[in-house]
Design an enzyme around this catalytic site. Structure first.
Site, mmCIF file in Angstrom:
data_model
loop_
_atom_site.group_PDB
_atom_site.id
_atom_site.type_symbol
_atom_site.label_atom_id
_atom_site.label_comp_id
_atom_site.label_asym_id
_atom_site.label_seq_id
_atom_site.Cartn_x
_atom_site.Cartn_y
_atom_site.Cartn_z
ATOM 1 N N ASN A 162 80.359 -34.469 24.989
ATOM 2 C CA ASN A 162 81.663 -35.115 25.186
ATOM 3 C C ASN A 162 82.763 -34.258 24.566
ATOM 4 O O ASN A 162 82.495 -33.194 24.020
ATOM 5 C CB ASN A 162 81.647 -36.537 24.606
ATOM 6 C CG ASN A 162 81.336 -36.512 23.130
ATOM 7 O OD1 ASN A 162 82.031 -35.903 22.339
ATOM 8 N ND2 ASN A 162 80.238 -37.160 22.760
ATOM 9 N N ASP A 204 75.822 -41.238 23.833
ATOM 10 C CA ASP A 204 75.165 -42.550 23.931
ATOM 11 C C ASP A 204 73.792 -42.445 24.587
ATOM 12 O O ASP A 204 72.880 -43.187 24.263
ATOM 13 C CB ASP A 204 76.036 -43.514 24.750
ATOM 14 C CG ASP A 204 77.332 -43.809 24.024
ATOM 15 O OD1 ASP A 204 77.272 -43.990 22.797
ATOM 16 O OD2 ASP A 204 78.392 -43.821 24.671
ATOM 17 N N PRO A 208 69.451 -42.910 19.347
ATOM 18 C CA PRO A 208 69.429 -43.855 18.216
ATOM 19 C C PRO A 208 70.852 -44.121 17.736
ATOM 20 O O PRO A 208 71.677 -43.203 17.718
ATOM 21 C CB PRO A 208 68.638 -43.104 17.137
ATOM 22 C CG PRO A 208 68.669 -41.673 17.539
ATOM 23 C CD PRO A 208 68.808 -41.633 19.032
ATOM 24 N N ILE A 253 73.075 -44.268 15.010
ATOM 25 C CA ILE A 253 72.970 -43.772 13.631
ATOM 26 C C ILE A 253 73.646 -44.729 12.656
ATOM 27 O O ILE A 253 73.065 -45.129 11.647
ATOM 28 C CB ILE A 253 73.587 -42.357 13.539
ATOM 29 C CG1 ILE A 253 72.866 -41.426 14.524
ATOM 30 C CG2 ILE A 253 73.510 -41.824 12.111
ATOM 31 C CD1 ILE A 253 73.563 -40.112 14.801
ATOM 32 N N VAL A 254 74.888 -45.112 12.982
ATOM 33 C CA VAL A 254 75.644 -45.907 12.015
ATOM 34 C C VAL A 254 74.998 -47.275 11.797
ATOM 35 O O VAL A 254 74.923 -47.755 10.661
ATOM 36 C CB VAL A 254 77.135 -46.002 12.420
ATOM 37 C CG1 VAL A 254 77.383 -46.964 13.557
ATOM 38 C CG2 VAL A 254 78.001 -46.364 11.231
ATOM 39 N N LYS A 271 82.377 -54.521 17.497
ATOM 40 C CA LYS A 271 81.493 -53.437 17.029
ATOM 41 C C LYS A 271 81.206 -53.564 15.532
ATOM 42 O O LYS A 271 80.085 -53.345 15.072
ATOM 43 C CB LYS A 271 82.192 -52.096 17.304
ATOM 44 C CG LYS A 271 81.299 -51.067 17.918
ATOM 45 C CD LYS A 271 82.101 -49.889 18.419
ATOM 46 C CE LYS A 271 82.234 -49.922 19.926
ATOM 47 N NZ LYS A 271 82.961 -48.760 20.443
HETATM 48 O O1 C5P Z 1 79.156 -47.761 20.100
HETATM 49 P P1 C5P Z 1 80.102 -46.649 19.871
HETATM 50 O O2 C5P Z 1 79.545 -45.301 20.171
HETATM 51 O O3 C5P Z 1 81.466 -46.820 20.479
HETATM 52 O O4 C5P Z 1 80.356 -46.767 18.267
HETATM 53 C C1 C5P Z 1 81.148 -45.908 17.599
HETATM 54 C C2 C5P Z 1 80.649 -45.763 16.181
HETATM 55 O O5 C5P Z 1 79.250 -45.694 16.120
HETATM 56 C C3 C5P Z 1 81.130 -44.466 15.588
HETATM 57 O O6 C5P Z 1 81.312 -44.677 14.221
HETATM 58 C C4 C5P Z 1 79.992 -43.519 15.883
HETATM 59 O O7 C5P Z 1 79.990 -42.408 15.008
HETATM 60 C C5 C5P Z 1 78.797 -44.420 15.687
HETATM 61 N N1 C5P Z 1 77.628 -44.092 16.510
HETATM 62 C C6 C5P Z 1 76.484 -43.633 15.902
HETATM 63 N N2 C5P Z 1 75.381 -43.368 16.633
HETATM 64 C C7 C5P Z 1 75.390 -43.521 17.966
HETATM 65 C C8 C5P Z 1 76.543 -43.982 18.614
HETATM 66 C C9 C5P Z 1 77.650 -44.243 17.854
HETATM 67 O O8 C5P Z 1 76.487 -43.456 14.671
HETATM 68 N N3 C5P Z 1 74.304 -43.251 18.665
#
Ligand code: C5P
Length: 398
Positions: free
Chosen positions: A210, A279, A305, A307-308, A337
């Site tokens: 991205n 994603d 996965p 991560i957060v 979220k």
């Molecule tokens: O669900 P989305 O991608 O919009 O969420 C954004 C938040 O989740 C950000 O803080 C991003 O760094 C984290 N994130 C993550 N692992 C993923 C997808 C998003 O840590 N696979």
């Protein structure tokens, strides 16, 4: 020696004899790694030539509020947003009075009014003018507005008087500027930050990714370092230099970022997920380069996965901050979220705009927790990061 690496500073010069020292201030700030642009008032040009400062700073010197050409390039609002810190040195009694009254009648005073960055003044004037109650009251007002005051020094003055009112020496001013960026708010804390995009391989030469530049994550890291934290950046592929004084773990894929983040977060106090993690990834990676034999191919994708949310759900005693890049109903989606991923706070921004967000140097954001919401209007990512670290530190302390 404190560093100013990657800091953007405007040196505003007003019309006093100490203006000859401003050239040296520009040099000392550059020695510490900052970029410097100079803005002069018309009377400052009577004391030092703009050409000298242009040659030293490497930027055109800005002087005129009503110059259409200059405004078409970097106008006063752009300059105000560009700067992490506005240093007015020397600051005459007259200019200080105009700051107190919020006048925008010169380029420099308009920048002062428009900036959301830090502001410092190095007063320089005759000792009688400095000790006049009008000046004392003005300085008091500036202090209340969080303007930092450097000096003045005591000694022999250009007019022959002896007393307080001499501008501080350039190296002393540069040291104080550097100290402005060191807040100590997170001293002793371990902070892990993910930044940039991830790349998910399709075959040995192709990938899904991205547009994330990593600028926001790196700015968060810099702000956390300035706040005294011990910082680890887990960075996807970006074209940015790592800040000084931190550990950088370079990764490519979401899976690598996930395992590095889990390991680094085990003993961390704060996790900031600023990465734009892909994603989805190809369900299987072709071992050899896929050939162009057919008109179309199908790629099966699987979720990466999260991560957060893994960190938020599995690591104890860690304050977790996520980012939400949205294009509509920003606050609503971000709040959803926050709850779904069990985060302590989320920073939401609008990625549908071209003037902020992805790849831009500026950003506008909402800081959202379960019971608060605060907007940070458009400002540089550096300044926004500093403001977020400030609010985060206060939240952790409360
Ligand atoms: O669900 P989305 O991608 O919009 O969420 C954004 C938040 O989740 C950000 O803080 C991003 O760094 C984290 N994130 C993550 N692992 C993923 C997808 C998003 O840590 N696979």
């Amino acid at each position: 020696m404190s560093t100013l690496s990657n800091k953007r500073i405007i040196v505003g010069i007003t019309g006093g004899i100490a203006a000859y020292k401003s050239a040296e201030i520009v040099r000392r700030l550059q020695d510490r790694g900052s970029k410097v642009q100079v803005v002069m008032t018309p009377s400052a040009e009577e004391f030092i030539r703009p050409l000298t400062l242009q040659a030293l700073s490497g930027y055109p010197v800005h002087a005129d509020l009503l110059d259409p050409e200059a405004e078409a390039g970097m106008g006063h609002i752009e300059l105000a947003r560009w700067a992490d810190l506005l240093l007015i040195a020397p600051a005459t009694a007259d200019f200080i009075a105009s700051m107190v009254h919020g006048r925008g009648n010169s380029l420099l005073s308009a920048i002062y009014l428009a900036t959301s960055g830090m502001v410092a003044v190095a007063p320089a004037m005759n000792q009688g003018m400095w000790s006049h109650p009008a000046t004392s009251d003005n300085m008091q007002t500036l202090r209340q507005r969080q303007v930092m005051i450097f000096g003045p020094d005591n000694g022999i003055q250009a007019c022959g008087d002896i007393g307080e009112g001499r501008m501080q020496q350039p190296d002393v001013i540069a040291e104080q500027v550097a100290n402005c960026f060191e807040t100590g708010q997170l001293s002793g804390k371990k902070v892990v930050i993910t930044a940039g995009p991830t790349r998910e391989a399709i075959d040995p030469v192709r990938y899904i990714s991205n547009h994330s530049s990593g600028k926001m994550g790196y700015a968060m890291a810099t702000a956390a370092i300035e706040a005294g934290a011990q910082v680890t950046i887990i960075s996807g592929p970006v074209a940015l230099a790592a800040p000084d004084r931190c550990t950088v773990i370079r990764v490519i894929s979401a899976a690598e970022m996930h395992s590095s983040a889990m390991a680094a977060c085990a003993d961390a106090d704060i996790f900031i997920a600023a990465a734009a993690v892909a994603d989805y990834r190809p369900a299987s990676v072709a071992e050899q380069k896929i050939k162009k034999h057919t008109d179309s191919i199908e790629l099966k994708l699987e979720k990466t996965p999260d991560i957060v949310s893994t960190v938020a759900n599995n690591v104890k005693d860690i304050f977790v901050v996520g980012f939400a890049a949205e294009t509509q109903d920003i606050e609503t989606y971000a709040r959803d979220k926050l709850q779904r991923k069990k985060l302590n706070a989320i920073i939401a921004n609008d990625v549908s705009r071209i003037d902020v967000g992805f790849n831009s140097d500026n950003n506008e954001a909402w800081w959202i927790t379960s019971n608060t919401s605060q907007v940070f209007s458009k400002r540089s990512k550096t300044q926004l990061a500093r403001d977020i670290i400030d609010i985060l530190s206060k939240q952790i302390d409360s």
